[in-house]
Structures are given as structure tokens and as C-alpha cells.
Design an enzyme around this catalytic site. Structure first.
Site, PDB file in Angstrom:
ATOM      1  N   HIS A 358       0.802  -1.227   0.000  1.00  0.00           N
ATOM      2  CA  HIS A 358       0.000   0.000   0.000  1.00  0.00           C
ATOM      3  C   HIS A 358       0.834   1.276   0.000  1.00  0.00           C
ATOM      4  O   HIS A 358       0.281   2.361   0.160  1.00  0.00           O
ATOM      5  CB  HIS A 358      -0.920   0.046   1.213  1.00  0.00           C
ATOM      6  N   LYS A 546      -8.905  13.498   4.449  1.00  0.00           N
ATOM      7  CA  LYS A 546      -7.977  12.367   4.443  1.00  0.00           C
ATOM      8  C   LYS A 546      -6.995  12.608   5.575  1.00  0.00           C
ATOM      9  O   LYS A 546      -6.983  13.705   6.155  1.00  0.00           O
ATOM     10  CB  LYS A 546      -7.234  12.293   3.112  1.00  0.00           C
ATOM     11  N   ARG A 547      -6.169  11.612   5.914  1.00  0.00           N
ATOM     12  CA  ARG A 547      -5.159  11.843   6.932  1.00  0.00           C
ATOM     13  C   ARG A 547      -4.259  12.996   6.540  1.00  0.00           C
ATOM     14  O   ARG A 547      -4.041  13.274   5.360  1.00  0.00           O
ATOM     15  CB  ARG A 547      -4.335  10.570   7.144  1.00  0.00           C
ATOM     16  N   LYS A 552       0.320  14.484   0.888  1.00  0.00           N
ATOM     17  CA  LYS A 552      -1.066  14.723   0.439  1.00  0.00           C
ATOM     18  C   LYS A 552      -1.332  16.204   0.184  1.00  0.00           C
ATOM     19  O   LYS A 552      -2.336  16.572  -0.417  1.00  0.00           O
ATOM     20  CB  LYS A 552      -2.059  14.169   1.467  1.00  0.00           C
ATOM     21  N   THR A 654      -8.823   6.279  -1.792  1.00  0.00           N
ATOM     22  CA  THR A 654     -10.150   5.697  -1.952  1.00  0.00           C
ATOM     23  C   THR A 654     -11.221   6.756  -1.685  1.00  0.00           C
ATOM     24  O   THR A 654     -12.342   6.641  -2.182  1.00  0.00           O
ATOM     25  CB  THR A 654     -10.350   4.498  -0.995  1.00  0.00           C
ATOM     26  N   LYS A 658     -15.041   7.772  -3.368  1.00  0.00           N
ATOM     27  CA  LYS A 658     -16.291   8.049  -2.639  1.00  0.00           C
ATOM     28  C   LYS A 658     -16.885   9.381  -3.100  1.00  0.00           C
ATOM     29  O   LYS A 658     -18.095   9.509  -3.304  1.00  0.00           O
ATOM     30  CB  LYS A 658     -16.031   8.082  -1.126  1.00  0.00           C
TER      31      LYS A 658
END
Ligand code: 26Q
Length: 815
Positions: A358, A546-547, A552, A654, A658
Site C-alpha cells: 500500500h 484524508k489523513r 497529500k 479511496t 467516494k
């Protein structure tokens, strides 16, 4: 097959009966908690009933089963998703209404099991739902953490962590199985002895911890298939025979008990970063060993010692390297307890295990100090040494004399145990979670293995369960889809493609817009209730949830907002359609830079709020405690989905799926599954910007962020605002380290290693295009409808079918 479903009358009766028998009360005098429990017990009955109906079919079929081992299962609340999967949510809704019980109250009474950090744990939960819905025999295995991921509070713009004691009120969904308790051994030393002319091994003086299993049922959609999530809880065997009269002994026994039970006490709050903590290694071995012991016992009880067929009946999937120690553990059990030869045991392991990677971030790869391993798991360590010796022999034949390469590929090298190499070397399948991610695994991370065994590497793009992320969380849109194309898509998401022509239907678009507006209202109401914040439902909702991690790039989003603020401030004629920027993100408690970024976002939010004109066009909100339940309300309300990681860093993502399934448009880089989203929706229905993964790779040698600072006045201005007191007049140096990291690098590292300043101008241009397109309602809605209509490939059912075809080869049970 048509299933018996509880009628409205039956539900009502059952509920009243549950209140009487469990709590001795009536609806009128029941507490909210008692009401929740009564509803949950009613649903649980219906699941168990369903399971019994099909039990006969399931027993004795000799079907192969997959065990999905994962340190995290972020299942979220179960009550309403169970009603959805029973296809009985309408009857439950009506029953509750007729009894005068508030649905939202019932839903929010359920504690959310936070048994995961983020993407990896949530993926495991989506997979279990899909496995049951596709009627594939499976069991999830994990730890029953007493404390899940911390709850996040915001105090003065800072993150504060609060323990998550989710089990305090009891857990309706779990079934304790004390009779299936197994023992897990730690420490001690290995002794060799001879028996019947055979060399045998046993560990002595070890500390024994009991693993007590609890099963949580997962019912398939419109199916009688119920697969279990088995969660293991650590217990000390020393509890009954404590010599209480001897106080010293008593306290010592208590201490030992604490030491054993601490193993399943708390989930480590790290996401995509690794720390070599002894307790974490114990957690990994604890649940891996318990699961493998159970798997072997279960196999023996059905097939006896026919070891040759073990891989035909059992598949074990390793979700990232966290359960990798299950591989040498199965070796140990087969050899030490069942006397198989090394060769046979090794062959069985290879054919049984498969591994999903991952992450390609170096700091996330698990490498344990060799001596820690040797002390904590002495026998497993011996086996690993032998596995490594044999592996290195083979590698030497393939790469004679290439010490450095062999060291890089070894299970043990430079006094470290390399868990990813263990997984790649000793399984029959290695998969990445998106196309670009798998390419990077092949070209870089595991390149040396890839050239040896190319057929071992497969790409399987992640997916999400549309049952939770569309049917349950967005009933308005789900009903609208039914009215256009029928309800076949609920069982098979491929049919959602039938929605594509409706993008050109003005009446449908209008209704789509009404549903979105309703969902924005629902989100706004909740935000007011939970955080006392007002947002304008007429504004565009732009979300990054998200985290929190540097790769990110929440920081790029924040700096972009500050640049927009500056433009509004400088130019009185500048206007954009009103936007609400929503952030939801937890930072790992030890990750200082991430925590400071949260404070920065909140400081920018305050600055904007105080500006008379900017506050009319921009609103920045930080959603407290982002978790599955928050996501269920946010995803349906969002119109723009921020997926802006540095290309090459996000394995898949992911959340991106969504959002798009619920009709949000993606602004994103060509990274992870964004590439697949681009393929699915087409260039017109997504906003792609920024460096590609290859450009990032080349940029490491040549990129100079300072040149951007020097040549771009708007960027220079926001950078200076980080240190001139604009954001926090009392502490002008508050964001100094962010400034320094972007321009000069953190302790000797390269400046701006995530290319924030480099991508920022292209990001701003894409945002501007979005503002422009948003004002054309028809154009925007067409794109939004197309996103939902093209989301079929991101259903977890598609993903699980691929795992099954390429890796597990299970047969669906015909119930
Ligand atoms: C490891 C050792 C010690 C403590 C913690 C950990 C640890 C825990 C969780 C390391 C990593 C994780 C989680 C990783 C994760 O969530 N990765 C995400 O997986 C998603 C599902 O495949 C992808 O979509 C995301 O891109 C990826 O970041």
C-alpha cells in the site's frame, strides 16, 4: 432467491420485546441508549436468522476460504449498513417512525469502532462487505483494540487527542468465542531435542498470552451469506490462581497481567510512517499467530492432516506487511507441531500467502531491528534466518557477486528484518493498488524481484462498497437513480453506466441538483450542531478529507486559499462564486509538521473570517474528528474533491472514489487511482494539473523552490505572510518551520520535497477553471452526473472479483 424480511409489524413487536426483556422498560421510559440497543438487537436477530436459513448449504461443501489478515479494519457504524444489506431499511424506517423514535438519534448513539487509521483499514472493511455480497467464503482477522484511533478535538485551532473508549458501553455486534481461545508465546529460548530420531524444537521460559476471539458478523447485500470479522483480544492466563494472601506476589501477578493485556490496548495512530516499537511487533505477532493457529485448527477439523491440499482450501491475504510474520509462523506450526519437512512447509506457505503493498514511501516500509526480533520471537527468528539463508543462496545464483543487490533484496540484512522482502520472496502474488502504483513497484521498489518473477506482480485497483458509500449515505441520490434506470445497479454497479445518457436530460439534472442541495443542507445542519459553525449552502463545497500528511499536500490547498484571499484583498473588482473549503484530517500525534499545518489552516480560516469582502466569497472550515461517520455525511454534500498529492506518492486513494461516486468533480494530480478516474470520466469531467510522477522523479535533481519564490510575486507574498505576523500577530514566528522547509529544506534535506510551490501556480489555474465552470450550472451538473454514472469500476465488487480471478480462486457459494 427471495428472503424473509421482517415486516414493519414484526420489527415493532420485536423492538418492544427487546426493551422489556433486556432493560425491563417500555418505549416511553427507555433511554436513548436503550432504544439504540433494542433496535440493534432486532437487526442482529434478523442477520442471525438469515444465516441459519443458509447454514445447511454452507456446511461441508469443502469450499476454499480466504482469510484477510489486517492490523486494521475500519468498519464504521454497523446498524444502518446492516439494514441496507438486509434490504430492509424502508421497513425499519417506517417502524421507527410509527413508534416515534428518531432515526438520526438512533444512528448517532452507536459508537463508531475506530479500528483503523485511514485508507488501508477502510479498504479492508469494504472488502469484507464485498466478499459477503459476492457470496465468497471469507474471514477478516484483526486485533480487538480496546482504544481505537484517538478522537480529535480542536482547541484554539490546534489538534488535541482524546482517547477513544468505544467499548465502554458494550458492543452489540460481537459474539465472544471463549472456547476458541489460543495461546501466543513471547520471549524465552529455543531448545533442541530428539524424538523418534527427529530433530525437534521447543521454546521454554516464554511468556504466554491468551488470544480470545470475538466474531462480528458481516451480512452480504440481499444475501444470506454472513462472513465473520474475527477480532482477537489479549488476556493474561494468570488471573485465577493468584496467591492473594501474599501481597508481593499479588501485585507482581497483576503487573504481569497488565503487561500481557496491554497488547490489544491501543491502535498505533501512525499512517504511512513506521516506528520500530516493541509493542507494535508484539501486536503483529499476537494477531497473526492467533489467526494462523485458528486457520490450521479449522483446516484439520474438516480435512484432517491432508497437508497437500491446504493451499487448495485456504488462502491467506497479508494486508501490507503488518501481518507478514504470519508466514514464518505457519512454517513453525507445520514443522514444529505437525512435523512437515522444510521443503513441504515452504511450498505450502508460498501457495497459501498473497501480499498487497500500500505504499512506496521509504519511511513507511517496516524494518525491525534484528535483535528485537530475536528476543521477542526466538523460534520465528530462527526460521526467518533459515528462510533468508536459502533465499540468499538462490539470489546468489541469479546475481552472482552482486552483494549490494542481494543485501537490498534479503529478508535479513544490515541487522534489520525487512518485512516487505519477506512478503515478496515468500508469497505467490504481490499486488499494487492502482495502475501507476503497481508500475512504481515494478520499476523501483521491487524491481530486482520483478525481473526474476514478473508473473508474480499484479495490479488491482482499489474499490469502495457502494452499499455504504452510496445506498446508505446518499438515499436521495439512490432513489433518484432508481427512478431513472431501475434498481439493478444496487446489486451490480456495472448498471450505473445506464445513467450516462441522463447527463443530457435537463429534468434529471435539475433533480440531481436538488439532491445535492439537500445533502449540503444536511451537512450544514450537522456542522452547526456539532461545531457551532455556519456555512452557506448556496456556496460551492470544496472538500479535502484524508489523513494529514505532507505528501497529500493539505499545505498547497491552504496556501492556495491564502493567495485567493490576497487577490480579493488587493483587487476590489475581483470576484468568484462563493466557496466553502472543508478540511477533515487527523495528524499522527507525533507528527509535528502535520499538526502545525492544522493550526495554519485554522489561522487562515480566522483571517478570512475577519475580512469583510473575502468572507463573503470564501469560508474555510475544519471538520473536527474526521472519521467514517463524518465521511458519510460529507461525501454526498461535496461538489469538488481535492486529490492533490505529489505525483507518485499516493498509492491509490479511496476517498477520491467516494466523492466521485456521489457526484463531486475531482481536482487532482495524475497520481494513484486519480489516473483511473481520469480514464473512467474523460478529460472533460475532471480537473488535472501538476507535475507527473516522472517529472517529479527528474525534479529531485534540479528543482529549486527558491527560484519560484524570487520570480513569482504572489507566491512570495504568501510565503512572507507565514512569518510576518499576518496570520498570528501574537506569535509571528509560528509558521517559521513551514516557511523554512519550503525554501531551504528541513535539517539538510532538499527544499520543498513535495513540490508544493512548483505545482501551486498550476493548481491555482485549475481552481480558477473550476470557479468559471461552476457558474454554468448546466455544464457543471452534466459533469457531476457523469462522475456518478462512470463510478461503476470503483465498486469494491469489481476489485474483489479481480482478487478472486487473479489470486484466490474461490467459488461463490450457491445459497
Ligand atoms: C506501521 C508500523 C507501525 C505503526 C503503524 C504502521 C502503519 C499503519 C497504517 C503504516 C501504514 C498504515 C496505513 C497505510 C495506508 O492507509 N495506506 C493507504 O492505503 C490505501 C488503501 O490501499 C491507499 O488508497 C492509500 O493511497 C494509502 O496511503
Amino acid at each position: 432467491m427471495e428472503f424473509k424480511r421482517m415486516t414493519v409489524e414484526q420489527i415493532k413487536q420485536n423492538l418492544v420485546e427487546k426493551l422489556r426483556s433486556n432493560f425491563g422498560c417500555e418505549i416511553t421510559d427507555a433511554t436513548e441508549e436503550q432504544l439504540y440497543k433494542a433496535v440493534a438487537l432486532t437487526v442482529r436477530d434478523e442477520i442471525m436468522e438469515r444465516r441459519t436459513e443458509s447454514r445447511g448449504v454452507r456446511k461441508g461443501t469443502g469450499a476454499k476460504k480466504v482469510y484477510y489478515l489486517s492490523a486494521e479494519f475500519l468498519v464504521g457504524r454497523s446498524l444502518f449498513s446492516n439494514m441496507v444489506n438486509l434490504v430492509n431499511e424502508k421497513n425499519y424506517a417506517q417502524a421507527l417512525e410509527e413508534l416515534g423514535i428518531d432515526r438520526t438519534m438512533i444512528s448517532e448513539r452507536e459508537p463508531e469502532p475506530g479500528l483503523g487509521n485511514g485508507g488501508l483499514g477502510r479498504l479492508a472493511a469494504c472488502f469484507l462487505d464485498a466478499l459477503s455480497s459476492l457470496q465468497l467464503p471469507a474471514m477478516g482477522c484483526t486485533i480487538r483494540y480496546e482504544y481505537g484511533l484517538f478522537r480529535q478535538k480542536l482547541v484554539d485551532g490546534y489538534q488535541v487527542e482524546v482517547p477513544d473508549n468505544w467499548l465502554d458501553g458494550g458492543n452489540i455486534w460481537e459474539i465472544p468465542r471463549p472456547a476458541e481461545t489460543v495461546e501466543v508465546h513471547f520471549g524465552g529460548r529455543v531448545e533442541q531435542y530428539e524424538e523418534d530420531g527427529r530433530l525437534c524444537f521447543r521454546t521454554v521460559d516464554s511468556v504466554v498470552v491468551q488470544a480470545v476471539p470475538y466474531d462480528i458478523p458481516t451480512v452480504g447485500y440481499d444475501s444470506s451469506m454472513v462472513n465473520m470479522l474475527r477480532v482477537w483480544s489479549a488476556r493474561s492466563p494468570k488471573r485465577i490462581d493468584m496467591p492473594a494472601f501474599n501481597r508481593g506476589q499479588y501485585v507482581k501477578a497483576m503487573e504481569e497481567r497488565e503487561l500481557a493485556e496491554v497488547i490489544s490496548k491501543v491502535l498505533y495512530p501512525n499512517d504511512d510512517s513506521w516506528q520500530g516499537k516493541e509493542l507494535r511487533l508484539k501486536q503483529q505477532y499476537f494477531f497473526s499467530s492467533a489467526s494462523v493457529q485458528y486457520i490450521v485448527r479449522d483446516f484439520l477439523s474438516v480435512y484432517g492432516p491432508q497437508w497437500a491440499i491446504f493451499p487448495d482450501k485456504v488462502a491467506i491475504h497479508i494486508n501490507d506487511t503488518h501481518p507478514a510474520v504470519a508466514i514464518p509462523e505457519l512454517m513453525r506450526i507445520l514443522m514444529d507441531e505437525h512435523y512437515l519437512s522444510w521443503e513441504d512447509a515452504e511450498d505450502i506457505c508460498r501457495r497459501t500467502f498473497a501480499y498487497t503493498n500500500h505504499t512506496v514511501l521509504q519511511e513507511a516500509l517496516e524494518k525491525w531491528p534484528e535483535n528485537l526480533f530475536a528476543q521477542t520471537l526466538p523460534r520465528v527468528y530462527q526460521i526467518l534466518c533459515e528462510m533468508n539463508r536459502r533465499l540468499c543462496d538462490r539470489l546468489w545464483d541469479a546475481y552472482p557477486g552482486q552483494w549490494e543487490r542481494i543485501g537490498h533484496m534479503a529478508i535479513i540484512a544490515y541487522n534489520q528484518v525487512h518485512m516487505a522482502n519477506l512478503c515478496v520472496a515468500c508469497t505467490h502474488s504481490v499486488n499494487g493498488v492502482s495502475g501507476i502504483h503497481t508500475d512504481i513497484l515494478k520499476k523501483q521498489t521491487f524491481h530486482d524481484y520483478y525481473v526474476m518473477e514478473p508473473e508474480k506482480f499484479v495490479s488491482i485497483t482499489n474499490g469502495i462498497t457502494h452499499r455504504r458509500w452510496l445506498i446508505q449515505s446518499n438515499p436521495g441520490l439512490s432513489d433518484l437513480i432508481d427512478s431513472a434506470i431501475g434498481d439493478k445497479w444496487r446489486k451490480d454497479m456495472n448498471y450505473i453506466a445506464d445513467l450516462k445518457p441522463f447527463a443530457n436530460d435537463p429534468a434529471f439534472r435539475q433533480k440531481f441538483a436538488e439532491v445535492k442541495y439537500y445533502n449540503k443542507l444536511r451537512f450544514s445542519d450537522r456542522l452547526r450542531r456539532m461545531q457551532g459553525i455556519e456555512v452557506n449552502p448556496e456556496s460551492m463545497f470544496d472538500a479535502q478529507a484524508k489523513r494529514l500528511h505532507e505528501y497529500k499536500r493539505q499545505l498547497m490547498n491552504a496556501l492556495g486559499i491564502l493567495m485567493l484571499y490576497n487577490r480579493i484583498d488587493e483587487d476590489p473588482s475581483f470576484e468568484i462564486p462563493p466557496k466553502t473549503y472543508i478540511f477533515g484530517a487527523k495528524a499522527a500525534p507525533g507528527y509535528q509538521r502535520a499538526k502545525l499545518t492544522i493550526k495554519l489552516i485554522n489561522s487562515i480560516a480566522d483571517l478570512v473570517r475577519k475580512h469583510p469582502r473575502a468572507s463573503k466569497m470564501i469560508n474555510v472550515v475544519f471538520l473536527e474528528n474526521y472519521c467514517v461517520s463524518q465521511a458519510e455525511v460529507l461525501m454526498p454534500a461535496a461538489e469538488v474533491s481535492e486529490q492533490i498529492s505529489t505525483a507518485g506518492k499516493e498509492a491509490s486513494g479511496t476517498g477520491n472514489m467516494k466523492f466521485m461516486m456521489n457526484g463531486a468533480l475531482t481536482i487532482g494530480t495524475m497520481d494513484g487511482a486519480n489516473c483511473e478516474i481520469f480514464d473512467a470520466v474523460g478529460a472533460d469531467n475532471i480537473y488535472i494539473f501538476g507535475l507527473t510522477a516522472d517529472e517529479v522523479e527528474r525534479g529531485y535533481a534540479s528543482y529549486r523552490s527558491f527560484e519560484i519564490y524570487e520570480t513569482n510575486a504572489a507566491i512570495r507574498k504568501v510565503m512572507n505572510q507565514l512569518i510576518d505576523g499576518t496570520l498570528c500577530p501574537e506569535h509571528p514566528h509560528m509558521f517559521q518551520e513551514i516557511y523554512h522547509g519550503l525554501l531551504f529544506g528541513d535539517n539538510g534535506g532538499m527544499p520543498d520535497p513535495y513540490f508544493v510551490l512548483k505545482d501551486l501556480p498550476m493548481y491555482m489555474a485549475a481552481q480558477q477553471q473550476i470557479s468559471h465552470d461552476y457558474t454554468d450550472k448546466d455544464l457543471w451538473l452534466k459533469k457531476a452526473v457523469m462522475n456518478t454514472a462512470c463510478s461503476g469500476v470503483f465498486a469494491a465488487d469489481r476489485t474483489i472479483n479481480e482478487y478472486n480471478d487473479k489470486i484466490w480462486h474461490l467459488k461463490p457459494l450457491n445459497l
